[in-house]
Design an enzyme around this catalytic site. Structure first.
Site, PDB file in Angstrom:
ATOM      1  N   ARG A  77       0.453  -1.651   0.027  1.00  0.00           N
ATOM      2  CA  ARG A  77       0.006   0.087  -0.093  1.00  0.00           C
ATOM      3  C   ARG A  77       0.738   1.547   0.174  1.00  0.00           C
ATOM      4  O   ARG A  77       1.461   0.923   0.924  1.00  0.00           O
ATOM      5  CB  ARG A  77      -1.120   0.421   1.336  1.00  0.00           C
ATOM      6  N   HIS A 121      -2.990  10.656   1.184  1.00  0.00           N
ATOM      7  CA  HIS A 121      -2.231  10.810   2.597  1.00  0.00           C
ATOM      8  C   HIS A 121      -1.281  12.266   2.952  1.00  0.00           C
ATOM      9  O   HIS A 121      -0.506  12.423   2.808  1.00  0.00           O
ATOM     10  CB  HIS A 121      -1.095   9.501   2.832  1.00  0.00           C
ATOM     11  N   GLU A 166      -7.551   8.418   6.908  1.00  0.00           N
ATOM     12  CA  GLU A 166      -6.917   8.951   7.820  1.00  0.00           C
ATOM     13  C   GLU A 166      -7.652  10.120   8.253  1.00  0.00           C
ATOM     14  O   GLU A 166      -7.508  11.517   8.400  1.00  0.00           O
ATOM     15  CB  GLU A 166      -6.139   8.803   8.950  1.00  0.00           C
ATOM     16  N   ASN A 294      -7.463   0.806  10.224  1.00  0.00           N
ATOM     17  CA  ASN A 294      -6.161   1.621  11.230  1.00  0.00           C
ATOM     18  C   ASN A 294      -5.794   1.654  12.612  1.00  0.00           C
ATOM     19  O   ASN A 294      -6.434   2.148  12.917  1.00  0.00           O
ATOM     20  CB  ASN A 294      -5.688   3.383  10.346  1.00  0.00           C
ATOM     21  N   TYR A 296      -3.675   1.439  15.885  1.00  0.00           N
ATOM     22  CA  TYR A 296      -2.912   1.641  16.868  1.00  0.00           C
ATOM     23  C   TYR A 296      -3.242   1.594  18.410  1.00  0.00           C
ATOM     24  O   TYR A 296      -1.831   0.307  19.063  1.00  0.00           O
ATOM     25  CB  TYR A 296      -1.904   2.897  16.867  1.00  0.00           C
ATOM     26  N   GLU A 361      -2.900  -0.658   7.956  1.00  0.00           N
ATOM     27  CA  GLU A 361      -2.036  -0.226   9.564  1.00  0.00           C
ATOM     28  C   GLU A 361      -2.306  -0.428  10.381  1.00  0.00           C
ATOM     29  O   GLU A 361      -3.207  -0.257  11.320  1.00  0.00           O
ATOM     30  CB  GLU A 361      -2.018   1.798   9.746  1.00  0.00           C
TER      31      GLU A 361
END
Length: 456
Positions: A77, A121, A166, A294, A296, A361
């Site tokens: 990606r 992005h 995002e 994504n 985290y 991600e």
């Protein structure tokens, strides 16, 4: 721990972003982006670091693709830099910019790696920001035109397209608290940007579909929002408010063709939503084939009348206290809770059924040091533990019925980490920024084995 196998055809890969790795910011007709401007503004980025050179991927892409092939990546990606394609964001197309991505896609396919393109992005052409950026409706329309241009060149070989990465960050960090480019601090502007980003997605998704794109999606940093006390009503209210600002403000218009009423009420207390026009929500809800996730770290909140709130969540002051992360943290100061990924994937599958999911991600920053092992290898055991835990969490979601199609580690390479500059390392491949030498970390070898066995 027991052995785990992922479904046949599971997409294993890695992700990067143009401004973080490409460098070559003045080469071959590329125009300036908001991150070029922001990183040159004193005090905005750690030690004044910029993406001018970054990982020099623009010139070293062939070697980087060879590394991907060595690791066995099936999917890569990457994002296209809008300023390379249209230096002013509109008007004439720069063929040399398209030529680079042409070469990159061909190199990937020659190695059996599936290219997954992200069209945006965060590197908005500065010329568009000068005309209002994402607070201007015209930017959404220009984005759709740009998407069509890129697809016209690459669409015969690229199967999977995601529009935005995002938009929460682009809107709230770029226009709300100003810690990202373009550095605006205005809650009303943040909500205006949210809407125009979503509108841009909808217009671009329709344009891609009309041009024959096979798979169209978007990537969100959806959050696992948790209450400090599950039995406390005020904490549940805080979760609903923050979830509305991080998740539902994006998911509902995308997948239900309408903003949630409670979120619109909240927005209206901060700015009159004159940016929302009749028919916009239908445009935003252009059908998608894939939702990129994504993840985290989770977010824990408490409902408190004296809560400090967070400028990245406009209107939470005096209502929400964001709890400090607990337990072992990554180098970004982020809490490590793999179960949050399972919960998030299950929630998305339950609340928005029928849309396949892809972890676009997931990864962790740690202060890697060369020579951390007598053989000179970078033994990043913390990163391996982080990735292992989150892959097990992803597998658990699949076992519970979630349609998860793949996992892309963030990131392939150490890179320019936005306002943190080069002091935070997320890569499974170490980059010496002085020599541009690449070194596979222990995590890269570990991930290579995961891919080869399709499991843990």
């Amino acid at each position: 721990m027991s052995e785990l196998r992922f479904p046949e055809g599971f997409r294993w890969g890695a992700a990067t972003a143009a401004y973080q790795i490409e460098g070559a910011v003045r080469d071959d007709g590329r125009g300036p982006s908001i991150w070029d401007t922001f990183s040159r503004t004193p005090g905005k980025v750690h030690q004044g670091h910029t993406g001018d050179v970054a990982c020099d991927h623009y010139h070293r892409y062939a070697d980087d693709v060879a590394l991907m092939a060595e690791l066995g990546l099936r999917t890569y990606r990457f994002s296209v830099a809008w300023p390379r394609i249209q230096p002013d964001g509109t008007g004439p197309v720069n063929p040399r910019g398209l030529d680079f991505y042409d070469r990159l896609v061909d190199a990937l396919l020659a190695r059996g790696i599936d290219p997954l393109v992200t069209l945006y992005h965060w590197d908005l052409p500065q010329a568009l920001e000068d005309r209002g950026g994402w607070t201007a409706r015209e930017t959404a329309e220009h984005f759709a035109t740009y998407a069509t241009v890129v697809h016209a060149r690459l669409g015969d070989r690229v199967r999977t397209w995601t529009t935005l990465n995002e938009p929460w960050c682009s809107a709230y960090l770029g226009y709300g608290n100003g810690v990202h480019a373009p550095g605006v601090r205005d809650a009303g502007a943040a909500f205006t940007a949210v809407h125009h980003l979503l509108l841009g997605h909808g217009l671009a998704a329709r344009a891609l579909r009309a041009a024959g794109a096979e798979t169209v999606g978007i990537t969100l940093n959806t959050g696992d929002i948790r209450p400090a006390d599950p039995d406390r009503a005020a904490d549940a209210a805080a979760v609903r408010l923050v979830d509305g600002l991080q998740n539902r403000i994006f998911l509902d218009p995308l997948l239900r063709a309408a903003y949630p009423d409670d979120v619109l009420d909240h927005v209206a207390r901060i700015v009159e939503p004159t940016f929302l026009r009749d028919g916009d929500e239908k445009l935003i809800a252009a059908p998608i084939d894939l939702l990129g996730v994504n993840y985290y770290s989770p977010t824990y909140v408490a409902g408190r009348p004296d809560g400090a709130g967070n400028e990245a969540y406009p209107g939470t002051d005096g209502a929400v206290e964001f709890l400090p992360p607990a337990g072992p943290l990554t180098d970004m100061g982020w809490m490590i809770e793999p179960a949050g990924l399972t919960r998030l994937l299950e929630r998305l599958a339950a609340d928005y059924p029928g849309v396949p999911l892809l972890v676009t991600e997931n990864g962790a920053a740690y202060p890697d040091k060369t020579g951390s092992d007598p053989a000179g290898e970078i033994v990043d055991t913390d990163r391996i533990a982080y990735l292992d835990g989150h892959l097990r969490a992803a597998h658990e979601a699949i076992a519970r019925g979630v349609d998860l199609r793949g996992y892309l580690v963030w990131s392939l390479l150490d890179n320019f980490e936005w306002a943190e500059g080069y002091r935070k390392r997320f890569g499974i491949v170490h980059v010496d920024y002085l020599t541009q030498r690449r070194t596979l970390k222990a995590s890269a070898r570990w991930y290579q084995e995961v891919i080869s066995r399709n499991g843990l």
